[in-house]
Structures are given as structure tokens and as C-alpha cells.
Enzyme design. Structure first.
Site, PDB file in Angstrom:
ATOM      1  N   ASP A  28      59.477  25.251  57.444  1.00 38.93           N
ATOM      2  CA  ASP A  28      59.618  26.590  58.015  1.00 38.93           C
ATOM      3  C   ASP A  28      59.185  27.675  57.033  1.00 38.93           C
ATOM      4  O   ASP A  28      58.636  28.702  57.439  1.00 38.93           O
ATOM      5  CB  ASP A  28      61.069  26.829  58.439  1.00 38.93           C
ATOM      6  CG  ASP A  28      61.430  26.080  59.725  1.00 38.93           C
ATOM      7  OD1 ASP A  28      60.502  25.647  60.428  1.00 38.93           O
ATOM      8  OD2 ASP A  28      62.626  25.939  60.015  1.00 38.93           O
TER       9      ASP A  28
ATOM     10  N   GLU B  43      64.522  37.055  59.559  1.00 42.04           N
ATOM     11  CA  GLU B  43      65.550  38.057  59.315  1.00 42.04           C
ATOM     12  C   GLU B  43      65.175  38.998  58.185  1.00 42.04           C
ATOM     13  O   GLU B  43      64.250  38.726  57.409  1.00 42.04           O
ATOM     14  CB  GLU B  43      66.893  37.391  58.977  1.00 42.04           C
ATOM     15  CG  GLU B  43      66.986  36.796  57.585  1.00 42.04           C
ATOM     16  CD  GLU B  43      66.433  35.399  57.465  1.00 42.04           C
ATOM     17  OE1 GLU B  43      65.591  35.190  56.559  1.00 42.04           O
ATOM     18  OE2 GLU B  43      66.827  34.517  58.249  1.00 42.04           O
TER      19      GLU B  43
ATOM     20  N   ARG C 277      81.641  47.648  53.862  1.00 35.73           N
ATOM     21  CA  ARG C 277      81.807  47.280  52.450  1.00 35.73           C
ATOM     22  C   ARG C 277      81.836  45.767  52.361  1.00 35.73           C
ATOM     23  O   ARG C 277      82.568  45.116  53.113  1.00 35.73           O
ATOM     24  CB  ARG C 277      83.096  47.869  51.870  1.00 35.73           C
ATOM     25  CG  ARG C 277      83.101  49.382  51.723  1.00 35.73           C
ATOM     26  CD  ARG C 277      84.467  49.882  51.283  1.00 35.73           C
ATOM     27  NE  ARG C 277      84.456  51.310  50.964  1.00 35.73           N
ATOM     28  CZ  ARG C 277      84.607  52.268  51.885  1.00 35.73           C
ATOM     29  NH1 ARG C 277      84.768  51.953  53.157  1.00 35.73           N
ATOM     30  NH2 ARG C 277      84.589  53.554  51.508  1.00 35.73           N
TER      31      ARG C 277
END
EC number: 2.7.1.23
Length: 264
Positions: A45, A123, A148
Site C-alpha cells: 500500500d 489520511e 487537547r
């Protein structure tokens, strides 16, 4: 037809790539690394991600095919021992084109530096270079939360099976044009609170991250990682462009998921 080959670079992948190139040119196909109509990824990939980034300026004109030479590749349809079948299919048959959504990332800066545009197949990630990661998350131009933690991951549907899955995100079928936001080790206590759950946004929603404390961040776009300084904001949305895969045999998405994570 013009074709290009992107190899993982190991001995097995290089040998297979040379054989593939020889077979296809024997069928009078033209090897062209500049303007290929089909790009064949030989490796895993990560190799296909490299091929995508190399030809992202030609997404309307180039379709991708994957051969995996190591562990099972999620984007790869073909095994090394099927190379002859693939060559005949490319040379003699018309492929079916399957399109997957992509993620558009725009980084804006505080200085006069021009914004930078990126496309991601899997992503985009953002982490603090030092100190606690604190960032405001806006959805549809409204503040959603102040996050956070260690960082955030924004993924595509096809990328939902990658880092996003490791973070506890949902697996999304690529027919759904969407992006997903997943948290990395959020801080949740009596003082600080985040949603604590992945968020799935449709194509007509955009998300903006605005730094609160630090302005320098470690940015990941698929397999690429780099430091960006003095960031004003980052914008994420479903891209107008799509990646095109050339399918010469059926391999449905859920079959890919099962083969990658369940089958022994």
C-alpha cells in the site's frame, strides 16, 4: 496505451516490474513515465500511495492497478503469480473504472507565505512538535470543540481502514463521500473535555483546525511527514478530484476488508 510502473524498490518487486514492463511492451503498449494512462504499483500500500502522489496531477487521465509482493495490500488486486493474467487483461480487455474519494488539505500561514494545497488518499495527521497539542476544531464555520491530546487524524473512506482504524475509527465504504476525524489520546477530565468519538462529515461540510498555543506542527499526508511552521489554520474537506482504479476482476470493498483483517 501508455503505462508506467512504480516499484517498492526491493529485489522481488524490481524483478517483477522488469518482467511486467517486458511483457506489456511485447503487446505493443508504450512505457511512459510522464503521461501514463495506467500506473501499476508493485509492492504494498505504501508503494501505491507513492504512485498516487507522483501522479496526483493526472488523476483524470491515469488509473491505478496494484500488485502486492509482500504482505497483503489493501489497494492491490493482483498477486505476483497472476502477472500473465494481468498483462493479458490490460492488453486485451477493457477495464472497469472505480473511483474513490480523496481528502483535500489546505494549510494557511500567519506570514505572507502562500497557502499550500495537498491531496491525501488515506489520511492527514497533525501533531504538536513539542508540548501539548491544543487546537480549536470548527465544523461548518462554527466552533465544535477545543481539542487537547496527542493529535488528530482526518481520513478518507478508503483510508478508514488504515491509521484511522488503529485509532478506533469506523470503517466507511468509499461510495460514501465523506471524511472522518479521529482523536489521538485526547485529554478528558473535569477541566478539559472532547467529544471522545470519531466524527464523520459529509462532502458538503468542511472542517478547520485553528492552533491555540503552538504554531509549528508535524504534518502527515499519507506516507509523507514534515514539519510546518507558523500555521494559522488547516482546512479539510472532500476533494473535488477522485482517484481512479482500473479493475480487471471483481474485488468488492468488503471482500478487501475481510481479506485484510479477518481471513487467515
Amino acid at each position: 496505451m501508455k503505462f508506467a510502473i512504480v516499484s517498492k524498490g526491493d529485489e522481488k518487486s524490481n524483478t517483477l516490474s522488469e518482467k511486467l514492463k517486458s511483457y506489456l511492451t511485447d503487446f505493443k503498449l508504450e512505457y511512459d513515465e510522464i503521461e501514463p494512462e495506467i500506473t501499476i504499483s508493485v509492492g504494498g500500500d505504501g508503494t501505491l500511495l507513492s504512485a498516487f502522489q507522483r501522479y496526483r496531477h493526472r488523476l483524470n487521465d491515469t488509473a491505478f492497478v496494484g500488485i502486492h509482493t509482500g504482505h497483503l495490500g489493501f489497494y492491490a488486486d493482483w498477486m505476483p503469480d497472476e502477472i500473465e493474467k494481468l498483462v493479458i487483461a490490460i492488453a486485451k480487455t477493457k477495464c472497469r473504472i472505480v473511483e474513490y474519494p480523496l481528502l483535500e488539505v489546505i494549510i494557511y500561514y500567519n506570514n505572507e507565505r502562500k497557502e499550500e494545497h495537498y491531496l491525501a488518499l488515506n489520511e492527514a495527521t497533525i501533531k504538536s512538535v513539542e508540548g501539548t497539542f491544543v487546537i480549536d476544531v470548527e465544523i461548518k464555520d462554527e466552533l465544535f470543540e477545543r481539542f487537547r491530546g496527542d493529535g488528530l487524524c482526518v481520513s478518507t473512506p478508503s483510508g478508514s481502514t488504515a491509521y484511522n482504524k488503529a485509532l478506533g475509527g469506523a470503517i466507511i465504504h468509499p461510495s460514501l463521500e465523506s471524511i472522518q476525524i479521529a482523536e489521538m489520546a485526547s485529554i478528558n477530565n473535569r477541566v478539559f473535555r472532547t467529544i471522545g468519538s470519531p466524527l464523520i462529515l459529509p462532502a458538503h461540510h468542511k472542517c478547520i483546525f485553528r492552533p491555540v498555543t503552538h504554531k509549528d506542527f508535524l504534518i502527515g499526508i499519507d506516507h509523507l511527514t514534515f514539519v510546518q511552521k507558523d500555521i494559522q489554520s488547516l482546512q479539510f474537506r472532500v476533494a473535488d478530484q477522485k482517484i481512479r482504479f482500473a479493475r480487471y476482476k471483481p474485488f468488492p470493498f468488503w471482500s478487501r476488508v475481510r481479506a485484510s483483517f479477518i481471513d487467515e
